[in-house]
Scaffold this active site. Structure first.
Site, mmCIF file in Angstrom:
data_model
loop_
_atom_site.group_PDB
_atom_site.id
_atom_site.type_symbol
_atom_site.label_atom_id
_atom_site.label_comp_id
_atom_site.label_asym_id
_atom_site.label_seq_id
_atom_site.Cartn_x
_atom_site.Cartn_y
_atom_site.Cartn_z
ATOM 1 N N HIS A 105 -11.723 7.460 4.923
ATOM 2 C CA HIS A 105 -12.035 8.553 3.997
ATOM 3 C C HIS A 105 -13.532 8.713 3.799
ATOM 4 C CE1 HIS A 105 -8.191 6.635 3.213
ATOM 5 N NE2 HIS A 105 -7.749 7.859 3.096
ATOM 6 N N HIS A 125 -8.434 13.702 3.426
ATOM 7 C CA HIS A 125 -7.896 14.953 3.928
ATOM 8 C C HIS A 125 -9.004 16.004 3.984
ATOM 9 C CE1 HIS A 125 -7.438 14.845 -0.430
ATOM 10 N NE2 HIS A 125 -7.286 16.146 -0.482
ATOM 11 N N GLY A 159 -4.064 19.449 5.595
ATOM 12 C CA GLY A 159 -4.174 20.903 5.528
ATOM 13 C C GLY A 159 -4.515 21.558 6.853
ATOM 14 N N MET A 179 1.371 17.027 9.206
ATOM 15 C CA MET A 179 2.651 16.646 8.602
ATOM 16 C C MET A 179 3.450 17.926 8.293
ATOM 17 S SD MET A 179 3.169 14.493 5.098
ATOM 18 C CE MET A 179 2.508 12.958 5.599
ATOM 19 N N SER A 180 3.119 18.598 7.176
ATOM 20 C CA SER A 180 3.960 19.711 6.719
ATOM 21 C C SER A 180 3.930 20.905 7.670
ATOM 22 C CB SER A 180 3.527 20.142 5.311
ATOM 23 O OG SER A 180 2.156 20.466 5.284
HETATM 24 C C1 LIG Z 1 -9.143 3.419 -2.457
HETATM 25 C C2 LIG Z 1 -7.992 4.026 -1.738
HETATM 26 N N1 LIG Z 1 -8.225 4.897 -0.749
HETATM 27 C C3 LIG Z 1 -7.193 5.444 -0.092
HETATM 28 C C4 LIG Z 1 -5.889 5.135 -0.416
HETATM 29 C C5 LIG Z 1 -4.740 5.788 0.284
HETATM 30 O O1 LIG Z 1 -4.354 5.032 1.349
HETATM 31 P P1 LIG Z 1 -4.495 5.516 2.854
HETATM 32 O O2 LIG Z 1 -4.876 4.371 3.657
HETATM 33 O O3 LIG Z 1 -5.423 6.650 2.960
HETATM 34 O O4 LIG Z 1 -3.070 5.994 3.186
HETATM 35 P P2 LIG Z 1 -2.491 7.455 3.239
HETATM 36 O O5 LIG Z 1 -1.658 7.637 2.022
HETATM 37 O O6 LIG Z 1 -3.595 8.462 3.247
HETATM 38 O O7 LIG Z 1 -1.662 7.468 4.477
HETATM 39 C C6 LIG Z 1 -5.686 4.195 -1.423
HETATM 40 N N2 LIG Z 1 -4.436 3.819 -1.768
HETATM 41 N N3 LIG Z 1 -6.749 3.654 -2.099
HETATM 42 C C1 LIG Z 2 -1.303 11.138 5.210
HETATM 43 C C2 LIG Z 2 -2.329 12.113 4.837
HETATM 44 N N1 LIG Z 2 -3.579 11.696 4.587
HETATM 45 C C3 LIG Z 2 -4.401 12.697 4.280
HETATM 46 S S1 LIG Z 2 -3.617 14.205 4.267
HETATM 47 C C4 LIG Z 2 -2.148 13.472 4.725
HETATM 48 C C5 LIG Z 2 -0.923 14.227 4.943
HETATM 49 C C6 LIG Z 2 -1.154 15.409 5.872
HETATM 50 O O1 LIG Z 2 -0.621 16.440 5.300
HETATM 51 P P1 LIG Z 2 -0.430 17.943 5.818
HETATM 52 O O2 LIG Z 2 -0.499 17.983 7.310
HETATM 53 O O3 LIG Z 2 0.937 18.268 5.297
HETATM 54 O O4 LIG Z 2 -1.495 18.731 5.133
HETATM 55 MG MG LIG Z 3 -5.522 8.500 3.420
#
Ligand SMILES: Cc1ncc(COP(=O)(O)OP(=O)(O)O)c(N)n1
Ligand SMILES: Cc1ncsc1CCOP(=O)(O)O
Ligand SMILES: [Mg+2]
Length: 201
Positions: A105, A125, A159, A179-180
């Site tokens: 991120h 994202h 998105g 995903m969506s």
């Molecule tokens: C500090 C922090 N950052 C990000 C997340 C979300 O986890 P992530 O590895 O990005 O998993 P996704 O949900 O995006 O697949 C978190 N829990 N904590």
């Molecule tokens: C796992 C994940 N991490 C950031 S956005 C996301 C999901 C993607 O979502 P979408 O393609 O529906 O916008």
């Molecule tokens: Mg994430």
């Protein structure tokens, strides 16, 4: 131009049979299929891989989110490590056959993942999305900065639509993760073809 990668990520909301039905149809157009099933037990995710295999989905396209044990046991391509997962360097050291992706991120997280041996990162994202409700998107400029800061492929997530996938590629992404836009589309096959056409141009 080299064709960019298309990853799809399971929603965690669809029934395994329903997901397998959709992926059984669209997998020829997709490079990587991620099982991101945060509420399921290891056995359930393992059984999802079996369902996909029954639909002739190549194991070489399947990535398991977080669960290194399931990825090894089911002989899939690799594991997508999340924030709470085992560190990249440990997984790379102990499970040399697995391809390892890491969800990041920020520039710092991307550089750490690269130093530890990740094969690629997924950054997001990028745009606002119902899949990450209430969270401020990182935006295209941060995607550009992350892409500049590492040598491994950066895959954009969050998105992503067929039309904006062109601008994320211009910002340095080597592919997109969706995903969506595909799994919740009325016609997933038509949706995946649209993404593919924008990624191939
Ligand atoms: C500090 C922090 N950052 C990000 C997340 C979300 O986890 P992530 O590895 O990005 O998993 P996704 O949900 O995006 O697949 C978190 N829990 N904590
Ligand atoms: C796992 C994940 N991490 C950031 S956005 C996301 C999901 C993607 O979502 P979408 O393609 O529906 O916008
Ligand atoms: Mg994430």
């Amino acid at each position: 131009m080299k064709t960019k990668k298309l990853h799809i990520i399971s929603t965690g909301k669809q029934k395994p049979e329903q997901l397998a039905e959709i992926i059984g149809v669209i997998h020829p157009y997709i490079d990587f299929i991620h099982l991101r099933e945060k509420t399921k037990r290891a056995k359930e995710v393992y059984e999802m891989v079996e369902l996909l295999a029954d639909k002739k989905v190549p194991l070489s396209k399947i990535m398991i989110n977080d669960r290194v044990d399931v990825a090894c046991a089911s002989n899939v391509k690799g594991v997508q490590l999340a924030y709470h997962s085992l560190p990249v360097e440990i997984v790379k050291r102990e499970f040399m056959d697995l391809t390892v992706g890491c969800s990041v991120h920020s520039i710092e997280e991307a550089q750490i993942a690269e130093q530890q041996g990740a094969d690629y990162v997924i950054f997001g994202h990028v745009y606002s999305t119902q899949s990450k409700p209430g969270l401020i998107p990182k935006g295209i400029e941060q995607l550009w900065s992350v892409s500049e800061s590492v040598s491994i492929p950066v895959i954009a997530i969050g998105g992503i639509t067929p039309t904006n996938s062109r601008e994320v590629i211009e910002a340095g992404a080597q592919g997109v993760a969706v995903m969506s836009g595909i799994l919740e589309a009325e016609d997933p096959l038509e949706a995946v073809k649209q993404y593919r056409s924008y990624l191939s141009e």
